[in-house]
Design an enzyme around this catalytic site. Sequence first.
Site, mmCIF file in Angstrom:
data_model
loop_
_atom_site.group_PDB
_atom_site.id
_atom_site.type_symbol
_atom_site.label_atom_id
_atom_site.label_comp_id
_atom_site.label_asym_id
_atom_site.label_seq_id
_atom_site.Cartn_x
_atom_site.Cartn_y
_atom_site.Cartn_z
ATOM 1 N N HIS A 279 19.675 49.855 -6.891
ATOM 2 C CA HIS A 279 20.562 48.813 -7.411
ATOM 3 C C HIS A 279 20.304 47.524 -6.666
ATOM 4 C CE1 HIS A 279 24.186 46.818 -8.828
ATOM 5 N NE2 HIS A 279 24.217 47.745 -9.769
ATOM 6 N N ASP A 336 24.809 55.397 -13.397
ATOM 7 C CA ASP A 336 24.103 55.904 -14.578
ATOM 8 C C ASP A 336 23.425 57.249 -14.344
ATOM 9 O OD1 ASP A 336 24.891 53.763 -16.046
ATOM 10 O OD2 ASP A 336 23.081 52.595 -15.729
#
Length: 399
Positions: A279, A336
């Site tokens: 991320h 996710d």
Amino acid sequence: MGRKISPEEQSWCLDKVTGKVVISKGLENICIDKSTICYIDGFHSKLYYRGYSIEDLAKNSTYEETVYLILYGKLPTRRELNDFSGWMREERDIPREVIELLAKIPRDIEPMEMLRTAVSYLGNLDPGRHDMSLEGVIRKTIRLISKMPTIIAYWYRIRDGKEIVCPDPRLNHAENFLYMMHGGKPEQILARAMDVSFILYAEHEMNASAFTAVVIASTLSDYYSAIVGAIGALRGPLHGYANVEAMKQFDEIGSPENVDKWYREYILTGRKRVMGAGHRVYKTYDPRAKIFREYAREFAERYGGKVKTYYQIADRLEEYVMKQLCETRNICTNCDFWSGIVYYAMGIPVDLYCAVFAAARTVGWSAHVIEYVTENRILRPRLYYDGEIDREYIPIENR
Ligand code: ACO
């Protein structure tokens, strides 16, 4: 021969102190505005919407209440929440023209492509589409977030050759979505997990899709263009589509016993990335992943079968990621990685997961559009020109 432009001639690209060219590839750590919507502390696994922690909201709030919070900046009173939820319920039906459009869209396109087209068409049918006043944008936001689950559920049923199931105004937002998908009232635990997933996906600061929406809105274009653009940005596998890709990755691995071999073959050799890991902002565990993970664990135990297999593969793969990527390079699993297993337990087809994400995230996109255009300035960065200028134009017959 032309000539190269020197860095000094492009002073806007130079660091004021060192005089060196500074390129923020990917706009990393560039602050484009002030905001009161969302705060991410990527070093301490913290996420806040309007100052409230994601853990508190996931435990105590509902999607309807969280939407109100994100849009208006405060928690609603009971009366305000009742009125607001009623407004969302009234907006769930979609125009007949959009249902006809869904019937015409090729069955084999991705749900995000379908959603992009349907949202754009909804905009065509909205007489107030160009109204960018605060009230106008809030009205359109409620319109879209209420209708997007209906569009997704109708599309799913139409492409599967089933009768559509109309929204039920007695059900809350999450229950109603699962009801429209499957044609029966959902188990409470699944409906609550869907509600929490909508909360977790509702907002996430200036990510690629929110930025896309804001760039479009900053030209004083219209709201629907901003949201359609954001849907396009979310569809990429590096962003929202990672929840679909993570499930494909678990399928490719096939069983928990294969994780080691797969990891060595693809991740250690750099041939693939772990989908649902890494991320730009989180340099430690994504707090949303923790909440999704707990639901995935609970559903694996409760429903067994393929849900359990997915969970076991993910659990084993996460061990590798945490030890080999997170500890050493701050590449940790993100939301996710886990959300797809939760949706799978709800009987939602894998290719729809990013569209479900988009339906929830529309509130965040809208809040950023509202906040940015309130004190608007067109977004217009620069590039460092690394080519030549003053090249001699040679007529085509002489080249
Ligand atoms: N698996 C393996 N290696 C990775 C991963 C990953 N998932 N993510 C990043 N890396 C490595 C890169 O290979 C790169 O290595 P290098 O320096 O040796 O070349 C390094 O980490 C930095 O990667 P970048 O792509 O520069 O990091 P960036 O901050 O630009 O990208 C992103 C962030 C796009 C999320 C990235 O981590 C990624 O591709 N993840 C997989 C897709 C994913 O899960 N996306 C969902 C993000 S959450 C969301 O959008 C809802």
